[in-house]
Design an enzyme around this catalytic site. Structure first.
Site, mmCIF file in Angstrom:
data_model
loop_
_atom_site.group_PDB
_atom_site.id
_atom_site.type_symbol
_atom_site.label_atom_id
_atom_site.label_comp_id
_atom_site.label_asym_id
_atom_site.label_seq_id
_atom_site.Cartn_x
_atom_site.Cartn_y
_atom_site.Cartn_z
ATOM 1 N N TYR A 28 0.826 -1.212 0.000
ATOM 2 C CA TYR A 28 0.000 0.000 0.000
ATOM 3 C C TYR A 28 0.857 1.257 0.000
ATOM 4 O O TYR A 28 1.633 1.506 0.928
ATOM 5 C CB TYR A 28 -0.851 -0.034 1.258
ATOM 6 C CG TYR A 28 -1.945 0.988 1.384
ATOM 7 C CD1 TYR A 28 -3.266 0.622 1.196
ATOM 8 C CD2 TYR A 28 -1.682 2.299 1.748
ATOM 9 C CE1 TYR A 28 -4.284 1.538 1.351
ATOM 10 C CE2 TYR A 28 -2.687 3.226 1.899
ATOM 11 C CZ TYR A 28 -3.988 2.840 1.702
ATOM 12 O OH TYR A 28 -4.997 3.754 1.860
ATOM 13 N N TYR A 69 -6.494 4.877 -6.171
ATOM 14 C CA TYR A 69 -6.485 4.835 -4.711
ATOM 15 C C TYR A 69 -7.878 4.442 -4.239
ATOM 16 O O TYR A 69 -8.725 5.283 -3.979
ATOM 17 C CB TYR A 69 -6.089 6.199 -4.161
ATOM 18 C CG TYR A 69 -6.004 6.254 -2.651
ATOM 19 C CD1 TYR A 69 -5.079 5.485 -1.963
ATOM 20 C CD2 TYR A 69 -6.820 7.104 -1.918
ATOM 21 C CE1 TYR A 69 -4.979 5.546 -0.583
ATOM 22 C CE2 TYR A 69 -6.725 7.179 -0.541
ATOM 23 C CZ TYR A 69 -5.806 6.400 0.126
ATOM 24 O OH TYR A 69 -5.705 6.477 1.488
#
Ligand SMILES: [Zn+2]
Lengths: 394, 147
Positions: A293, A344
């Site tokens: 991430y 995202y």
């Protein structure tokens, strides 16, 4: 020691989908509609009737309520509704863990993990609050202009880089790898927008050590994945993609207020990663491809260290574009383009990409990928990680 | 020593927590004193503000003055404004200051002076009290200068 207290091989992903991914505020659809579309897409991908979904698992206070989803989709019943505590993307793999745990313990049969975001409808993440007054914990940071996620995390990364002599080029390599992979992925918002070293170096600072290209995008869209038991998974079209491990958590007093966590210069995985590997009965050298991430590249850098792919002192040598590139790098990273360059979606896209690697369906496929790891939400608390594996890894 | 505000006006102004947990801290800053929590059970310092001592679980925490000096534990130079009040600010510096006289607890503030100054982890700093006594609410920010 053998134990039944594990998720290893108990559940599998049988369908994934995402909506079209948009720049923030550009979605023509409201957030709940995006969520429904992603769930329907994942069910179609699995070949399962949405009415048979009986559980929902999400994170980061997703606004698409499980009961509303269940009603809207005409599910026969709702057996499991779970929200992982914590903000940001720290719950991305935690939500997978919760779904797998529900299936493994007989609480639910078919659980959808999802995340939906429409920041045009509900406001952006990367902006400071506009209130006239502030009290509580935020009063001790916000009046000093420390008010965004980038501000909250840059000091952790600066301290880590100082302690271990990490150079800016290591962060740059992470960004370049994501952008390079996105050029192969038509779903990626940054598809057709390649990045090179010169453009990275010339980009403005957001907050040192983060250039613009070290920071995730802000996007609209939704993503979903369908999980069932390992036994049922064999009946679906895809080769089963098993959850080999999924865990969440944080260190001792990670949530100590006003930047007082003892283990400050950390992505938050130092207790999570050992539990992850123990459950998976694997080590870092077994991982074929990593989705890590990127809220900010510095978090990826520390995540890679804390998951044991290299030591802190090896970062400058290990984090190179060559090593991080699919198909042939030592550790192909964020092969869809990730949060920096695909979308995202609070990192759920990373989990989907890990599944596609196991299925052999990635746009940057790593040959014979059998083990794919996801690290979710570095530097928040709790964070989470998971490992997916093919049939051969069971 | 007082100072002109480090940041341009318009950010949210701090007010004591409604539950009273950090009222003594904010009132102390107005008197140019740094008051932090210290446990009556085990005598250790604790920050940020909390209702219980995480070590001995005593609820009996007092506010006690500590030396307003420390060392830079980490830092950041912020360039991109995320609030309209900072649109014309230019770069500014936030530091995380470790307080050796208070068991090493940390506190956040700005590092006053040239925003382009070199930022050095481990550098000694001392407090500068930034009073906003005509503001509503009245408050004082705790800023830091390299010693
Ligand atoms: Zn105590």
């Amino acid at each position: 020691m053998t134990t039944d207290r594990t998720l290893r091989g108990k559940a599998a992903v049988v369908g994934v989908a995402e909506t079209e991914y948009y720049k923030w505020g550009r979605s023509p659809d409201p957030e709940f509609k995006l969520a429904i579309a992603a769930v329907l897409g994942a069910c179609a991908n699995a070949g399962i009737d949405p009415a048979d979904v009986d559980g929902f698992s999400s994170y980061s206070n997703d606004r698409s309520d499980a009961s509303r989803l269940s009603a809207a989709l005409g599910c026969k019943q709702l057996s499991f509704a779970s929200m992982q505590w914590g903000g940001g993307g720290g719950g991305g793999s935690g939500a997978v863990a919760n779904a797998a745990a529900a299936i493994a313990t007989g609480q639910a049969e078919c659980v959808v993990v999802f995340r939906a975001l429409a920041q045009g409808q509900f406001g952006r993440f990367g902006q400071g609050p506009r209130s006239r007054m502030v009290s509580g914990t935020a009063a001790h940071t916000l009046p000093y202009g420390l008010m965004s996620a980038a501000h909250s995390f840059a000091m952790k990364v600066n301290r880590f880089m100082h302690d271990h002599g990490v150079k800016q080029e290591a962060l740059r390599a992470i960004s370049l790898a994501s952008y390079a992979h996105a050029q192969q992925n038509p779903r990626a918002v940054m598809h057709g927008r390649p990045l090179d070293e010169a453009a990275y170096d010339a980009s403005r600072w957001i907050v040192e050590p983060f250039h613009l290209f070290d920071c995730c995008q802000e996007n609209d869209g939704a993503a979903a994945m369908v999980l069932v038991s390992a036994e049922r998974a064999k009946d679906f079209d895809h080769n089963p993609c098993y959850v080999l491990a999924a865990v969440s958590g944080s260190q001792h007093r990670a949530g100590a207020p006003v930047h007082n966590t003892p283990e400050y210069a950390s992505s938050g995985f130092t207790t999570v990663a050992p539990r992850l590997y123990r459950m998976a009965q694997l080590g870092p050298s077994d991982v074929d491809v990593l989705q890590s991430y990127e809220n900010f590249t510095g978090g990826v850098m520390m995540s890679i260290v804390e998951h044991g792919f290299c030591s802190a002192e090896e970062v400058n040598d290990f984090l190179t574009l060559e090593n991080l590139s699919a198909p042939s790098g030592t550790l192909p990273l964020n092969t869809s383009g990730g949060n920096l360059a695909e979308c995202y979606m609070h990192g759920l896209g990373l989990n989907i990409e890990a599944v596609r690697q196991i299925w052999g369906e990635s746009t940057c496929q790593v040959p014979n990928a059998e083990v794919a790891m996801v690290g979710s939400g570095p530097m928040v608390t709790p964070v989470s990680s998971c490992i997916f594996g093919s049939e051969a890894t069971l | 020593m007082s100072m002109t505000p480090y940041l341009r006006p318009g950010l949210a102004k701090p007010a004591p927590s409604r539950d009273g947990l950090d009222t003594a801290f904010w009132e102390g800053l107005q008197q140019e004193k740094l008051l932090l929590q210290r446990c009556n059970g085990c005598n250790r310092w604790q920050w940020g503000p909390e209702w219980v001592c995480h070590r001995c679980h005593s609820f009996d925490l007092r506010y006690e003055e500590t030396a307003a000096e420390g060392i830079i534990y980490s830092h950041e130079r912020i360039w991109h404004p995320v609030h309209p009040a900072l649109a014309e600010q230019g770069p500014y510096v936030v530091v995380l200051v470790e307080l050796p006289h208070a068991d090493g607890v940390r506190i956040v503030g700005n590092l006053v002076g040239d925003p382009h100054q070199p930022l050095v982890i481990g550098a000694a700093v001392h407090a500068v009290f930034e009073h906003h006594l005509d503001d509503d609410p009245v408050h004082t920010l705790l800023q830091w200068a390299v010693s």
